[in-house]
Design an enzyme around this catalytic site. Structure first.
Site, short mmCIF file in Angstrom:
data_model
loop_
_atom_site.label_atom_id
_atom_site.label_comp_id
_atom_site.label_asym_id
_atom_site.label_seq_id
_atom_site.Cartn_x
_atom_site.Cartn_y
_atom_site.Cartn_z
N THR A 129 4.28 2.72 5.53
CA THR A 129 2.90 2.24 5.57
C THR A 129 2.10 3.14 6.50
O THR A 129 2.63 3.56 7.53
CB THR A 129 2.80 0.78 6.07
OG1 THR A 129 1.44 0.49 6.44
CG2 THR A 129 3.68 0.50 7.28
N ILE A 130 0.85 3.39 6.15
CA ILE A 130 0.06 4.27 7.03
C ILE A 130 -0.34 3.55 8.32
O ILE A 130 -0.75 4.17 9.28
CB ILE A 130 -1.22 4.81 6.33
CG1 ILE A 130 -2.19 3.68 5.99
CG2 ILE A 130 -0.87 5.65 5.12
CD1 ILE A 130 -3.61 4.18 5.70
N ASP A 131 -0.18 2.21 8.34
CA ASP A 131 -0.69 1.43 9.47
C ASP A 131 0.10 1.55 10.78
O ASP A 131 -0.42 1.25 11.85
CB ASP A 131 -0.74 -0.06 9.09
CG ASP A 131 -1.77 -0.34 8.01
OD1 ASP A 131 -2.62 0.52 7.77
OD2 ASP A 131 -1.71 -1.43 7.41
N VAL A 152 17.00 8.66 -0.68
CA VAL A 152 17.86 7.53 -1.09
C VAL A 152 18.71 7.94 -2.29
O VAL A 152 19.93 7.77 -2.30
CB VAL A 152 16.99 6.29 -1.44
CG1 VAL A 152 17.82 5.22 -2.15
CG2 VAL A 152 16.35 5.71 -0.17
N VAL A 153 18.06 8.53 -3.30
CA VAL A 153 18.78 8.91 -4.53
C VAL A 153 19.87 9.94 -4.22
O VAL A 153 21.02 9.80 -4.64
CB VAL A 153 17.79 9.46 -5.59
CG1 VAL A 153 18.53 10.03 -6.79
CG2 VAL A 153 16.82 8.35 -6.03
N ASP A 183 4.83 -4.81 5.94
CA ASP A 183 5.18 -6.20 6.26
C ASP A 183 5.30 -7.12 5.03
O ASP A 183 6.20 -7.94 4.96
CB ASP A 183 4.24 -6.80 7.32
CG ASP A 183 2.77 -6.57 7.01
OD1 ASP A 183 2.47 -6.01 5.94
OD2 ASP A 183 1.93 -6.96 7.84
N GLY A 189 -11.99 13.36 19.99
CA GLY A 189 -12.89 13.24 21.15
C GLY A 189 -14.03 12.25 20.87
O GLY A 189 -15.19 12.51 21.20
N GLY A 200 0.84 -1.21 0.00
CA GLY A 200 0.00 0.00 0.00
C GLY A 200 0.87 1.24 0.00
O GLY A 200 1.81 1.34 0.77
N ARG A 204 13.53 10.22 -2.71
CA ARG A 204 14.41 11.38 -2.95
C ARG A 204 15.66 11.31 -2.07
O ARG A 204 16.79 11.53 -2.53
CB ARG A 204 13.61 12.65 -2.65
CG ARG A 204 14.40 13.95 -2.65
CD ARG A 204 13.44 15.09 -2.31
NE ARG A 204 14.08 16.39 -2.23
CZ ARG A 204 14.61 16.88 -1.12
NH1 ARG A 204 14.60 16.16 0.00
NH2 ARG A 204 15.15 18.08 -1.12
N ARG A 234 -6.33 -3.08 9.04
CA ARG A 234 -6.88 -4.44 9.03
C ARG A 234 -6.51 -5.17 10.30
O ARG A 234 -7.30 -5.88 10.88
CB ARG A 234 -6.27 -5.21 7.85
CG ARG A 234 -7.06 -5.10 6.59
CD ARG A 234 -6.46 -5.96 5.53
NE ARG A 234 -5.10 -5.53 5.20
CZ ARG A 234 -4.61 -5.53 3.98
NH1 ARG A 234 -5.34 -5.93 2.98
NH2 ARG A 234 -3.38 -5.13 3.74
N ARG A 285 1.13 -5.29 -5.55
CA ARG A 285 1.28 -6.49 -4.71
C ARG A 285 1.46 -7.64 -5.71
O ARG A 285 0.53 -7.96 -6.44
CB ARG A 285 0.05 -6.69 -3.83
CG ARG A 285 -0.28 -5.46 -2.93
CD ARG A 285 -1.35 -5.80 -1.92
NE ARG A 285 -2.03 -4.63 -1.38
CZ ARG A 285 -1.68 -4.00 -0.25
NH1 ARG A 285 -0.66 -4.41 0.45
NH2 ARG A 285 -2.37 -2.96 0.18
N ASP A 312 2.38 -0.43 11.88
CA ASP A 312 2.33 -1.75 12.52
C ASP A 312 3.65 -2.51 12.43
O ASP A 312 3.67 -3.74 12.41
CB ASP A 312 1.19 -2.59 11.90
CG ASP A 312 1.35 -2.75 10.39
OD1 ASP A 312 2.22 -2.08 9.79
OD2 ASP A 312 0.60 -3.54 9.81
O1 F6P Z 1 -1.50 -1.58 4.62
C1 F6P Z 1 -2.01 -0.36 4.26
C2 F6P Z 1 -3.50 -0.44 4.01
O2 F6P Z 1 -3.92 0.86 3.62
C3 F6P Z 1 -4.35 -0.98 5.14
O3 F6P Z 1 -4.63 -0.06 6.15
C4 F6P Z 1 -5.58 -1.42 4.38
O4 F6P Z 1 -6.24 -2.42 5.11
C5 F6P Z 1 -5.01 -1.95 3.09
O5 F6P Z 1 -3.75 -1.31 2.91
C6 F6P Z 1 -5.87 -1.72 1.87
O6 F6P Z 1 -5.23 -2.30 0.77
P1 F6P Z 1 -5.64 -2.07 -0.75
O7 F6P Z 1 -5.21 -0.70 -1.14
O8 F6P Z 1 -4.92 -3.12 -1.49
O9 F6P Z 1 -7.14 -2.19 -0.81
#
Ligand code: F6P
Length: 329
Positions: free
Chosen positions: A132-134, A29-30, A109, A192, A17, A27, A178, A78, A136
């Site tokens: 990753t925005i997660d 890295v380059v 991951d 809030g 993602g 940028r 997820r 992916r 995690d």
């Molecule tokens: O891992 C990043 C993420 O945005 C998760 O928060 C989300 O569950 C998933 O990717 C969505 O994946 P896709 O863009 O393949 O639908």
């Protein structure tokens, strides 16, 4: 850890993602590599482009004007083919044929799982950059894109709160995650929210109804429930339906913020983090590090073996969880 005297060319790619700030990392890295006299190949669409040999030469001017841009100029994907031995062999051969001696992998991951396999099977030196925005991954206080995504969420929820209050409505707002509730927990505190539902804790519908009833007794008929997409009670639509079934007196509405959270111009925090991590990734390669993720923990650069970064799943901040419960009363 063997120090390499000279690396002639490195490859860089973004995968999984996309996340705001990935461009800032590319940028960095380059420009760091060029600073040390190392050439850079941008690998398009992650492992997919690696298998197809879709590489572009990148020099400093190619990464001008991208630090503020969301998405990724290298694009992302992916790849199913990379999960096969034949696919990985093609990928490795393409790297070698293009003179790539080491790789910087920017992603989450799934990206790091692929990177460890490539490293184990073929010995290709790899450094991971958490993108990753997660948020995690173990081994960095924040991942690239996380701060921007959360700011996008609070901007949207602040707007929803205006209309929720005007109509005495209960809003169920689904945010990404997820398997991780980091975005939900932090944005829930920031807006809030009356309740925050995350995958790391069990959601009991009866408890949720009790909280809502308690709020109603206090004269609060409006509310924001933040639901992480991976919550065990379901997504926002499912949770809203369950509430309605248990107590039909509520006027409910659902908003799924979805991929809006993945786009947009990266925040200052993400631009600086991405610049630091991209820079450290290249320097770490020169120092002979391999198969590790660069991260920043308590303001300091940390290196974590890629396998640990993925497997030592980050536990949710229990103090923040407690704080959220107390402050939402
Ligand atoms: O891992 C990043 C993420 O945005 C998760 O928060 C989300 O569950 C998933 O990717 C969505 O994946 P896709 O863009 O393949 O639908």
């Amino acid at each position: 850890m063997a120090k390499k005297e000279k690396i002639n060319r490195i490859g860089v790619f973004t995968s999984g993602g996309d996340a705001p700030g990935m461009n800032a990392a590319v940028r960095a890295v380059v420009r760091t590599a060029n600073h040390y006299g190392t050439a850079v190949s941008g690998i398009m669409r992650g492992y997919d482009g690696m298998i197809k040999g879709d590489f572009v030469n990148l020099v400093s001017k190619d990464v001008s004007g991208i630090i503020q841009r969301g998405g990724t100029i290298l694009q992302s994907a992916r790849s199913k083919e990379f999960m096969t031995k034949e696919g990985r062999e093609k990928a490795y051969n393409n790297l070698v044929e293009n003179g790539i001696e080491a790789v910087v992998a920017i992603g989450g991951d799934g990206t790091f799982t692929g990177a460890t396999i490539l490293n184990k099977e073929f010995g290709m030196p790899i450094i991971g950059v958490p993108g990753t925005i997660d948020n995690d991954l173990f081994g960095s206080d924040a991942t690239i894109g996380y701060d921007t995504a959360m700011n996008t969420v609070i901007e949207a929820v602040d707007k929803i709160k205006d209309t929720a209050g005007s109509h005495n409505r209960l809003f169920f707002i689904e945010v990404m995650g997820r398997d991780a509730g980091c975005i939900a927990l932090n944005t829930g505190i920031a807006v809030g929210a009356e309740e925050i539902l995350i995958p790391e804790t069990v959601t009991y519908m009866d408890d949720l109804i009790l909280t809502l009833k308690h709020n109603k007794r206090k004269g609060k008929n409006t509310g924001i429930i933040i639901v992480a997409e991976g919550d065990d009670a379901g997504g926002a639509y499912e949770v809203a339906a369950k509430v309605k079934k248990l107590d039909s007196s509520y006027s409910t509405r659902v908003t799924v913020l979805g991929h809006t959270q993945r786009g947009g111009s990266p925040t200052l925090a993400d631009r600086v983090l991405a610049s630091q991590l991209g820079f450290h990734a290249v320097e770490s390669l020169y120092k002979g590090h391999n198969n590790v993720m660069v991260g920043i923990v308590n303001g300091k650069l940390e290196l974590t073996p890629l396998e640990q970064a993925i497997k030592n799943s980050v536990d949710i901040n229990r103090d923040l969880l407690r704080l959220a419960r107390i402050l939402s009363i």
